[in-house]
Write an enzyme that holds these catalytic residues in place. Structure first.
Site, PDB file in Angstrom:
ATOM      1  N   SER A   1       0.820  -1.220   0.000  1.00  0.00           N
ATOM      2  CA  SER A   1       0.000   0.000   0.000  1.00  0.00           C
ATOM      3  C   SER A   1       0.853   1.269   0.000  1.00  0.00           C
ATOM      4  O   SER A   1       2.008   1.264   0.415  1.00  0.00           O
ATOM      5  CB  SER A   1      -0.906   0.020   1.224  1.00  0.00           C
ATOM      6  OG  SER A   1      -1.635  -1.170   1.323  1.00  0.00           O
TER       7      SER A   1
HETATM    8  N1  SAH Z   1      -1.088  -4.874   3.978  1.00  0.00           N
HETATM    9  C1  SAH Z   1      -0.343  -5.138   2.782  1.00  0.00           C
HETATM   10  C2  SAH Z   1      -1.105  -4.741   1.532  1.00  0.00           C
HETATM   11  C3  SAH Z   1      -1.310  -5.930   0.716  1.00  0.00           C
HETATM   12  S1  SAH Z   1      -2.426  -5.835  -0.616  1.00  0.00           S
HETATM   13  C4  SAH Z   1       1.046  -4.529   2.827  1.00  0.00           C
HETATM   14  O1  SAH Z   1       1.323  -3.764   3.757  1.00  0.00           O
HETATM   15  O2  SAH Z   1       1.863  -4.822   1.953  1.00  0.00           O
HETATM   16  C5  SAH Z   1      -3.739  -6.842  -0.018  1.00  0.00           C
HETATM   17  C6  SAH Z   1      -3.438  -8.281   0.236  1.00  0.00           C
HETATM   18  O3  SAH Z   1      -4.669  -8.891   0.630  1.00  0.00           O
HETATM   19  C7  SAH Z   1      -2.951  -9.076  -0.967  1.00  0.00           C
HETATM   20  O4  SAH Z   1      -1.726  -9.649  -0.678  1.00  0.00           O
HETATM   21  C8  SAH Z   1      -4.039 -10.135  -1.173  1.00  0.00           C
HETATM   22  O5  SAH Z   1      -3.534 -11.388  -1.591  1.00  0.00           O
HETATM   23  C9  SAH Z   1      -4.634 -10.227   0.211  1.00  0.00           C
HETATM   24  N2  SAH Z   1      -5.980 -10.793   0.269  1.00  0.00           N
HETATM   25  C10 SAH Z   1      -7.031 -10.570  -0.565  1.00  0.00           C
HETATM   26  N3  SAH Z   1      -8.107 -11.267  -0.160  1.00  0.00           N
HETATM   27  C11 SAH Z   1      -7.745 -11.927   0.974  1.00  0.00           C
HETATM   28  C12 SAH Z   1      -8.404 -12.845   1.847  1.00  0.00           C
HETATM   29  N4  SAH Z   1      -9.678 -13.196   1.679  1.00  0.00           N
HETATM   30  N5  SAH Z   1      -7.707 -13.340   2.882  1.00  0.00           N
HETATM   31  C13 SAH Z   1      -6.408 -13.010   3.091  1.00  0.00           C
HETATM   32  N6  SAH Z   1      -5.730 -12.166   2.287  1.00  0.00           N
HETATM   33  C14 SAH Z   1      -6.379 -11.637   1.242  1.00  0.00           C
END
Ligand code: SAH
Length: 228
Positions: free
Chosen positions: A73
């Site tokens: 993000s």
């Molecule tokens: N918090 C992260 C942002 C990652 S983007 C950071 O600081 O880098 C969002 C993430 O959510 C992705 O990696 C995606 O695979 C995950 N995601 C999406 N749906 C999900 C679910 N149902 N359960 C767990 N993770 C999920």
């Protein structure tokens, strides 16, 4: 896999440090007021969480691609969500969507324990390596469908969702303590209207819902990812 614990040269390290200072100053100008949040951002090396080719952009204020077609993000959004979560040092926090692990690492500076859940094993394993490199022993990470929360560890003081849900995920809201706060991006008009960040405060009976910012996150997807 490309976990960078160190930077290539002293000059790069200095450039990164200068970039980080600029970023934190910009956050302050953009209204992030909580000194604890700004100091947590200062303590976490974002370069450790971005993939090799993007190291020089580690402190640019935008999202960057990570493995599995996902993103780390935008730093401002991480700071903003962390501030709106109003975390305290004794709190137990759930993060849905570990991704690179950066948001979890920032929260780990401010809370007692972070539980973070990711649907891609590849991403989770990379994130866990980063937590180890940085000595973050208060983060527990697992592969799973975060939409279902982490019932064994519930209830939580705080929940942060870093992928956009079609609507406020009630299964997660139900894993909040009374008085607990969840910050989550949700689709507007079925996604036609983009997404907005909302803050849900669990009350004795029901919840208070507050709209925050328009945002853009990758979608919350049901189930654990199948990886080849
Ligand atoms: N918090 C992260 C942002 C990652 S983007 C950071 O600081 O880098 C969002 C993430 O959510 C992705 O990696 C995606 O695979 C995950 N995601 C999406 N749906 C999900 C679910 N149902 N359960 C767990 N993770 C999920």
């Amino acid at each position: 896999m490309d976990v960078e614990g160190t930077t290539e040269s002293a000059e790069t390290a200095e450039e990164l440090e200068a970039g980080k200072i600029r970023l934190v100053m910009a956050m302050r100008r953009q209204g992030i007021r909580d000194a604890r949040v700004l100091s947590a951002i200062e303590r976490v090396p974002r370069e450790t969480f971005v993939t090799g080719a993007f190291i020089d952009q580690a402190y640019d204020d935008h999202a960057l691609p990570i493995e599995c077609g996902q993103t780390i993000s935008q730093p401002y959004v991480v700071a903003y969500m962390t501030e709106k979560l109003e975390v305290g040092e004794r709190m137990k926090v759930l993060e849905v969507g570990t991704g690179s692990g950066y948001q979890a690492a920032v929260l780990a500076q401010l809370c007692r324990r972070i539980y973070t859940i990711e649907r891609y094993r590849t991403l989770l394993l990379d994130a866990v390596k980063r937590f180890e490199i940085l000595g973050l022993h208060n983060v527990t990470a697992q592969v799973g469908d975060g939409g279902k929360g982490w019932p064994e560890q519930a209830p939580f003081d705080r929940i942060i969702v870093t992928a956009a849900a079609p609507e406020i995920p009630l299964e997660l809201a139900n894993q909040l303590k009374v008085g607990g706060i969840m910050v989550v991006p949700v689709d507007v008009d079925g996604g036609q209207g983009g997404q907005k960040l909302v803050r849900v405060t669990r009350e004795e009976d029901g919840a208070n819902v507050e709209d925050l910012l328009p945002v853009r996150f990758v979608p919350l997807v049901e189930g654990v990812a199948r990886e080849s």
